[in-house]
Design a protein around this motif. Structure first.
Motif, PDB file in Angstrom:
ATOM      1  N   SER A   1      -5.907   0.328   1.631  1.00 45.89           N
ATOM      2  CA  SER A   1      -5.052   1.012   0.658  1.00 45.89           C
ATOM      3  C   SER A   1      -4.454   2.295   1.229  1.00 45.89           C
ATOM      4  O   SER A   1      -3.268   2.585   1.048  1.00 45.89           O
ATOM      5  N   GLU A   2      -5.266   3.067   1.944  1.00 43.57           N
ATOM      6  CA  GLU A   2      -4.790   4.329   2.521  1.00 43.57           C
ATOM      7  C   GLU A   2      -3.698   4.110   3.566  1.00 43.57           C
ATOM      8  O   GLU A   2      -2.851   4.990   3.790  1.00 43.57           O
ATOM      9  N   ASN A   3      -3.733   2.942   4.201  1.00 42.81           N
ATOM     10  CA  ASN A   3      -2.766   2.647   5.263  1.00 42.81           C
ATOM     11  C   ASN A   3      -1.690   1.659   4.806  1.00 42.81           C
ATOM     12  O   ASN A   3      -0.956   1.109   5.631  1.00 42.81           O
ATOM     13  N   ALA A   4      -1.589   1.456   3.501  1.00 40.43           N
ATOM     14  CA  ALA A   4      -0.669   0.454   2.954  1.00 40.43           C
ATOM     15  C   ALA A   4       0.789   0.807   3.237  1.00 40.43           C
ATOM     16  O   ALA A   4       1.210   1.950   3.053  1.00 40.43           O
ATOM     17  N   VAL A   5       1.530  -0.188   3.693  1.00 42.35           N
ATOM     18  CA  VAL A   5       2.977  -0.076   3.864  1.00 42.35           C
ATOM     19  C   VAL A   5       3.676  -0.671   2.645  1.00 42.35           C
ATOM     20  O   VAL A   5       4.678  -0.151   2.166  1.00 42.35           O
ATOM     21  N   ARG A   6       3.120  -1.775   2.144  1.00 40.33           N
ATOM     22  CA  ARG A   6       3.688  -2.461   0.981  1.00 40.33           C
ATOM     23  C   ARG A   6       2.557  -2.824   0.022  1.00 40.33           C
ATOM     24  O   ARG A   6       1.955  -3.889   0.153  1.00 40.33           O
ATOM     25  N   PRO A   7       2.224  -1.957  -0.937  1.00 42.45           N
ATOM     26  CA  PRO A   7       1.169  -2.300  -1.903  1.00 42.45           C
ATOM     27  C   PRO A   7       1.577  -3.498  -2.754  1.00 42.45           C
ATOM     28  O   PRO A   7       2.732  -3.949  -2.716  1.00 42.45           O
ATOM     29  N   LEU A   8       0.635  -4.013  -3.511  1.00 44.48           N
ATOM     30  CA  LEU A   8       0.897  -5.186  -4.342  1.00 44.48           C
ATOM     31  C   LEU A   8       1.643  -4.777  -5.611  1.00 44.48           C
ATOM     32  O   LEU A   8       1.145  -4.882  -6.730  1.00 44.48           O
ATOM     33  N   ILE A   9       2.869  -4.307  -5.399  1.00 46.23           N
ATOM     34  CA  ILE A   9       3.735  -3.848  -6.465  1.00 46.23           C
ATOM     35  C   ILE A   9       5.055  -4.608  -6.392  1.00 46.23           C
ATOM     36  O   ILE A   9       5.606  -4.796  -5.299  1.00 46.23           O
ATOM     37  N   ASN A  10       5.562  -5.043  -7.524  1.00 44.63           N
ATOM     38  CA  ASN A  10       6.877  -5.677  -7.594  1.00 44.63           C
ATOM     39  C   ASN A  10       7.938  -4.586  -7.485  1.00 44.63           C
ATOM     40  O   ASN A  10       8.078  -3.748  -8.381  1.00 44.63           O
ATOM     41  N   ILE A  11       8.678  -4.556  -6.383  1.00 46.15           N
ATOM     42  CA  ILE A  11       9.631  -3.459  -6.157  1.00 46.15           C
ATOM     43  C   ILE A  11      10.791  -3.500  -7.141  1.00 46.15           C
ATOM     44  O   ILE A  11      11.474  -2.489  -7.343  1.00 46.15           O
TER      45      ILE A  11
ATOM     46  N   ALA B   1      -3.061  -8.088   5.490  1.00 43.83           N
ATOM     47  CA  ALA B   1      -2.109  -7.944   6.590  1.00 43.83           C
ATOM     48  C   ALA B   1      -0.701  -7.653   6.067  1.00 43.83           C
ATOM     49  O   ALA B   1       0.017  -6.805   6.620  1.00 43.83           O
ATOM     50  N   LEU B   2      -0.287  -8.338   5.008  1.00 42.85           N
ATOM     51  CA  LEU B   2       1.030  -8.064   4.423  1.00 42.85           C
ATOM     52  C   LEU B   2       1.113  -6.624   3.926  1.00 42.85           C
ATOM     53  O   LEU B   2       2.105  -5.925   4.145  1.00 42.85           O
ATOM     54  N   VAL B   3       0.069  -6.197   3.238  1.00 43.52           N
ATOM     55  CA  VAL B   3       0.044  -4.831   2.706  1.00 43.52           C
ATOM     56  C   VAL B   3       0.115  -3.814   3.845  1.00 43.52           C
ATOM     57  O   VAL B   3       0.744  -2.763   3.715  1.00 43.52           O
ATOM     58  N   LEU B   4      -0.503  -4.134   4.974  1.00 38.01           N
ATOM     59  CA  LEU B   4      -0.517  -3.216   6.120  1.00 38.01           C
ATOM     60  C   LEU B   4       0.758  -3.279   6.953  1.00 38.01           C
ATOM     61  O   LEU B   4       0.895  -2.540   7.936  1.00 38.01           O
ATOM     62  N   GLY B   5       1.679  -4.177   6.589  1.00 37.19           N
ATOM     63  CA  GLY B   5       2.973  -4.198   7.258  1.00 37.19           C
ATOM     64  C   GLY B   5       3.152  -5.234   8.344  1.00 37.19           C
ATOM     65  O   GLY B   5       4.132  -5.177   9.098  1.00 37.19           O
TER      66      GLY B   5
ATOM     67  N   ARG C   1      -6.636  -1.754  14.015  1.00 39.28           N
ATOM     68  CA  ARG C   1      -6.193  -0.812  12.984  1.00 39.28           C
ATOM     69  C   ARG C   1      -7.315   0.144  12.590  1.00 39.28           C
ATOM     70  O   ARG C   1      -7.073   1.331  12.380  1.00 39.28           O
ATOM     71  N   PHE C   2      -8.548  -0.386  12.491  1.00 45.60           N
ATOM     72  CA  PHE C   2      -9.643   0.435  11.976  1.00 45.60           C
ATOM     73  C   PHE C   2     -10.674   0.818  13.033  1.00 45.60           C
ATOM     74  O   PHE C   2     -11.599   1.565  12.754  1.00 45.60           O
ATOM     75  N   GLY C   3     -10.519   0.310  14.260  1.00 45.99           N
ATOM     76  CA  GLY C   3     -11.384   0.712  15.359  1.00 45.99           C
ATOM     77  C   GLY C   3     -12.832   0.262  15.232  1.00 45.99           C
ATOM     78  O   GLY C   3     -13.747   0.930  15.735  1.00 45.99           O
ATOM     79  N   LYS C   4     -13.068  -0.891  14.610  1.00 47.56           N
ATOM     80  CA  LYS C   4     -14.419  -1.391  14.401  1.00 47.56           C
ATOM     81  C   LYS C   4     -14.823  -2.355  15.518  1.00 47.56           C
ATOM     82  O   LYS C   4     -13.990  -2.941  16.213  1.00 47.56           O
ATOM     83  N   ASP C   5     -16.128  -2.519  15.664  1.00 53.27           N
ATOM     84  CA  ASP C   5     -16.687  -3.378  16.716  1.00 53.27           C
ATOM     85  C   ASP C   5     -17.015  -4.757  16.142  1.00 53.27           C
ATOM     86  O   ASP C   5     -18.018  -4.936  15.460  1.00 53.27           O
ATOM     87  N   PHE C   6     -16.143  -5.730  16.406  1.00 57.73           N
ATOM     88  CA  PHE C   6     -16.360  -7.121  16.000  1.00 57.73           C
ATOM     89  C   PHE C   6     -16.276  -7.977  17.249  1.00 57.73           C
ATOM     90  O   PHE C   6     -15.207  -8.121  17.846  1.00 57.73           O
ATOM     91  N   TYR C   7     -17.424  -8.533  17.625  1.00 58.03           N
ATOM     92  CA  TYR C   7     -17.508  -9.297  18.870  1.00 58.03           C
ATOM     93  C   TYR C   7     -17.379 -10.783  18.578  1.00 58.03           C
ATOM     94  O   TYR C   7     -17.954 -11.302  17.614  1.00 58.03           O
TER      95      TYR C   7
ATOM     96  N   LEU D   1     -10.601  -5.914  -4.103  1.00 60.64           N
ATOM     97  CA  LEU D   1      -9.587  -5.751  -3.064  1.00 60.64           C
ATOM     98  C   LEU D   1      -8.197  -5.674  -3.688  1.00 60.64           C
ATOM     99  O   LEU D   1      -7.409  -4.770  -3.367  1.00 60.64           O
ATOM    100  N   VAL D   2      -7.895  -6.605  -4.588  1.00 58.82           N
ATOM    101  CA  VAL D   2      -6.570  -6.650  -5.222  1.00 58.82           C
ATOM    102  C   VAL D   2      -6.285  -5.362  -5.988  1.00 58.82           C
ATOM    103  O   VAL D   2      -5.201  -4.779  -5.876  1.00 58.82           O
ATOM    104  N   GLU D   3      -7.258  -4.916  -6.758  1.00 57.90           N
ATOM    105  CA  GLU D   3      -7.063  -3.702  -7.549  1.00 57.90           C
ATOM    106  C   GLU D   3      -6.857  -2.470  -6.656  1.00 57.90           C
ATOM    107  O   GLU D   3      -6.033  -1.605  -6.952  1.00 57.90           O
ATOM    108  N   ALA D   4      -7.611  -2.410  -5.544  1.00 53.73           N
ATOM    109  CA  ALA D   4      -7.464  -1.277  -4.625  1.00 53.73           C
ATOM    110  C   ALA D   4      -6.087  -1.259  -3.973  1.00 53.73           C
ATOM    111  O   ALA D   4      -5.579  -0.198  -3.604  1.00 53.73           O
TER     112      ALA D   4
END
Length: 357
Positions: free
Chosen positions: A157-167, A301-305, A48-54, A204-207
């Motif tokens: 947050s910028e890529n959030a599909v489902r933020p931590l909001i009660n719909i 992961a949930l927030v990202l969909g 998702r973020f294109g980072k290098d984690f080996y 993290l939660v607040e963001a």
């Protein structure tokens, strides 16, 4: 005055978290308790973020549980961790990130011991060479994986599909954050915010749109405690600690609990089953179901969909569906207990007092 004091403490407990280029070390117990969490983390940061984690398949457990249970000497753990550092060096990395807070605490303890007692470090260099003909270099940066998710919180947050909001209400979800003792209490200067105002999960939660719940036993231990749980006769101490936390948070009706420690995640989840089955009491605002307990990777992961079953949320003792419904997460009930290729994973036997879907 209190605010100024908090600002001063906060400024003293900051840490540098490199943006990229990490050697990743998994947790031994997380792969058994919540096997999808670490894979979700790696997929997020890499794909998702294109980072290098080996990740090197030859890395092992840090030996932290055995060390803290007094079954192996410290020098053994030092040599095990020195081997991990040698794998990092061999792969060309200098930033080391661990998934487990027990590992984080032990790695930190060992690095500080070597700094204060260089003769001990020299001894471990020799022990590692004698054991497997390897040499090592200490990492430039040691961080915990929750530090990484905190660092990337605005990316999530910028890529959030489902933020931590009660719909249903439009209000932020009420979240209890629980910080592992080995992250912030053992070496406060190595955490984000220290022991008094740890912010690694709150930030993290607040963001992500959620609201942090403050309650009297917020900084109380989850109840794990190695000698309390691993010695069978002491498990009542473990359970009573957890019970105290739930009794304290219940009046605030949290929607979920987020943790950064595999042990905390496991016990806050599993002890709810024990409390329900022994006392008949469940917690949370959905009668009979309890409060879902998720790790920071699972929340991101949930927030990202991500699909909840792809990240292993069916492995939790407390049903996650009430939380998914509040967030508006779509999920296939029939797929909950199906593995790869539709393999039947088996359903849990229905408990008496705590409900499951």
């Amino acid at each position: 005055m209190i605010y100024e004091g908090k600002k001063r403490i906060w400024s003293e407990f900051q840490k540098e978290i490199p943006d990229d280029g990490y050697f990743y070390a998994r947790s031994c117990i997380r792969q058994n308790f919540n096997p999808g969490a670490e894979q979700a983390f790696l997929d997020i940061v890499r794909n998702r973020f294109g980072k290098d984690f080996y990740e090197n398949p030859l890395h092992t457990t840090c030996g932290g549980i055995a060390y803290h249970s007094d079954t192996t000497p410290e020098e053994t753990s030092m040599t095990i961790i020195a081997r991990q550092f040698s794998l990092m060096q061999e792969a060309g990395y200098e930033n080391f990130v661990v998934s487990c807070v027990t590992s984080f605490g032990l790695h930190t303890e060992i690095l500080q011991t070597w700094e204060e007692f260089p003769e001990v470090e020299a001894k471990i260099h020799q022990m590692l060479w004698d054991a497997c003909r390897r040499e090592f270099v200490k990492p430039r940066f040691l961080v915990h994986a929750s530090d990484i998710m905190f660092k990337y919180r605005y990316l999530v947050s910028e890529n959030a599909v489902r933020p931590l909001i009660n719909i249903k209400t439009g209000k932020p979800l009420r979240v209890v954050e629980h910080i592992g003792c080995h992250y912030s209490k053992m070496f406060p200067s190595k955490s984000v915010g220290g022991a008094e105002y740890p912010y690694v999960l709150s930030g993290l939660v607040e963001a992500l749109g959620g609201e942090i719940v403050d309650y009297p036993e917020r900084r109380h231990c989850c109840g794990f405690g190695f000698r309390q749980y691993l010695v069978r006769a002491n498990r009542g101490y473990s359970l009573s600690n957890t019970y105290k936390k739930f009794e304290s948070m219940q009046p605030f009706m949290p929607d979920m609990i987020i943790t950064n420690c595999p042990g905390c995640n496991y016990f806050l989840d599993r002890w709810q089953y024990v409390i329900a089955e022994t006392t008949g009491k469940t917690y949370g605002d959905t009668p009979g179901y309890g409060i879902p307990v998720l790790s920071y990777e699972e929340v991101a992961a949930l927030v990202l969909g991500y699909d909840p079953w792809d990240i292993g949320l069916q492995m939790h003792q407390v049903a996650v569906e009430p939380l998914l419904d509040k967030m508006g997460v779509e999920y296939d009930r029939a797929a909950k207990y199906r593995g790869k290729g539709g393999k039947d994973l088996g359903k849990p036997e229905s408990p008496v007092n705590i409900k499951c879907y």
